[in-house]
Design a protein around this motif. Structure first.
Motif, PDB file in Angstrom:
ATOM      1  N   LYS A  47       0.707  -1.214   0.131  1.00 26.34           N
ATOM      2  CA  LYS A  47      -0.083   0.087  -0.010  1.00 26.34           C
ATOM      3  C   LYS A  47       0.822   1.227   0.040  1.00 26.34           C
ATOM      4  CE  LYS A  47      -3.940  -1.813  -0.676  1.00 26.34           C
ATOM      5  NZ  LYS A  47      -4.774  -2.593   0.304  1.00 26.34           N
ATOM      6  N   ILE A  49       1.986   4.520  -1.336  1.00 30.02           N
ATOM      7  CA  ILE A  49       1.296   5.581  -2.185  1.00 30.02           C
ATOM      8  C   ILE A  49       2.127   6.113  -3.410  1.00 30.02           C
ATOM      9  CG2 ILE A  49       0.033   7.708  -2.020  1.00 30.02           C
ATOM     10  CD1 ILE A  49      -0.069   7.201   0.950  1.00 30.02           C
ATOM     11  N   GLN A 112      -1.170   1.684 -10.010  1.00 28.15           N
ATOM     12  CA  GLN A 112      -0.816   2.559  -9.069  1.00 28.15           C
ATOM     13  C   GLN A 112      -1.597   2.818  -8.035  1.00 28.15           C
ATOM     14  OE1 GLN A 112       1.162   5.868 -11.521  1.00 28.15           O
ATOM     15  NE2 GLN A 112       3.062   5.342 -10.856  1.00 28.15           N
ATOM     16  N   THR A 113      -1.269   3.093  -6.959  1.00 27.89           N
ATOM     17  CA  THR A 113      -1.936   3.524  -5.752  1.00 27.89           C
ATOM     18  C   THR A 113      -2.112   5.065  -5.374  1.00 27.89           C
ATOM     19  OG1 THR A 113      -0.068   3.219  -4.179  1.00 27.89           O
ATOM     20  CG2 THR A 113      -1.441   1.333  -4.541  1.00 27.89           C
ATOM     21  N   LYS A 140      -5.669   2.561  -8.329  1.00 30.21           N
ATOM     22  CA  LYS A 140      -6.573   2.052  -7.299  1.00 30.21           C
ATOM     23  C   LYS A 140      -6.502   3.140  -6.166  1.00 30.21           C
ATOM     24  CE  LYS A 140      -7.634  -1.078  -3.732  1.00 30.21           C
ATOM     25  NZ  LYS A 140      -8.643  -0.673  -3.285  1.00 30.21           N
ATOM     26  N   THR A 141      -7.578   3.690  -5.855  1.00 29.58           N
ATOM     27  CA  THR A 141      -7.769   4.626  -4.908  1.00 29.58           C
ATOM     28  C   THR A 141      -7.712   4.103  -3.425  1.00 29.58           C
ATOM     29  OG1 THR A 141      -9.137   6.006  -6.342  1.00 29.58           O
ATOM     30  CG2 THR A 141      -9.074   6.612  -4.161  1.00 29.58           C
ATOM     31  N   LEU A 142      -6.818   4.549  -2.620  1.00 24.79           N
ATOM     32  CA  LEU A 142      -6.667   3.895  -1.320  1.00 24.79           C
ATOM     33  C   LEU A 142      -7.577   4.894  -0.430  1.00 24.79           C
ATOM     34  CD1 LEU A 142      -2.798   3.601  -1.035  1.00 24.79           C
ATOM     35  CD2 LEU A 142      -4.703   2.001  -1.499  1.00 24.79           C
TER      36      LEU A 142
END
Ligand SMILES: O=P(O)(O)OC[C@H]1O[C@H](OP(=O)(O)OP(=O)(O)O)[C@H](O)[C@@H]1O
Ligand SMILES: Nc1ncnc2[nH]cnc12
Length: 171
Positions: A47, A49, A112-113, A140-142
């Motif tokens: 995870k 960023i 990409q995060t 991928k939105t965290l």
């Protein structure tokens, strides 16, 4: 030159207008960075960023600083017609009518995060639209981060990732 001296004589200084704020800015940025580097979203496996996305216009005041502190890229989401080259677009509803957001098509690579940052979330229409652009590019939105959340508008239920806000306005 005498003319420049004359122009300078017309200027009035207003120190710290509208208010003295470097401390407030540092407090905001430090809180966001601490949140992103110490909470479960940051610590869980893979995870890291990769990208901070800031929303037009006030997300541009916060996003680049947070991105630099994290060693992440910064990507702007802009209102329609402001970005050159190939873009992805989405139209969304705001409290006072429809608007369109765009992001450059190569700004986020698949996988990409991403964390989205803006000053305020009201209905959540802007943040949701940004999430759709990120998803279109395979990102991928965290999490979604805001200084202020108008909680009575219940935006969190519209988003595809958790919402974090520093200040909650309840009415
Ligand atoms: O959650 P929502 O209901 O979508 O509203 C929140 C958005 O509204 C404001 O910006 P605005 O669109 O007014 O544009 P500006 O930043 O250019 O003033 C604010 O800065 C958010 O981006
Ligand atoms: N309801 C609201 N109050 C303050 N700022 C806003 N920006 C967008 N919607 C808003």
């Amino acid at each position: 030159m005498a003319d420049v001296a004359y122009l300078k004589s017309l200027l009035t200084a207003h120190p710290d207008f509208p208010q003295k704020n470097p401390v407030a800015t540092e407090t905001l940025i430090t809180n966001f960075v601490h949140h992103l580097t110490s909470t479960t979203i940051a610590r869980s496996e893979s995870k890291k960023i990769d990208v901070i996305v800031g929303l037009d216009a006030r997300g541009f005041l916060l996003g680049p600083i947070v991105a630099m502190r994290l060693g992440a890229a910064f990507v702007p989401v802009r209102k329609r017609g402001k970005l050159p080259g190939e873009c992805v677009s989405v139209t969304y509803q705001k409290e006072y009518g429809a608007d369109s957001f765009e992001m450059q098509a190569d700004a986020i690579k698949p996988g990409q995060t991403v964390v989205v940052i803006d000053d305020l979330i009201a209905t959540g229409g802007s943040a949701k639209a940004a999430g759709e652009l990120i998803a279109k590019l395979g990102g991928k939105t965290l999490e979604y981060l805001f200084i202020i959340e108008l909680t009575f508008l219940q935006a969190a239920s519209k988003l595809d990732a958790p919402l974090y806000s520093l200040v909650q306005a309840e009415d």
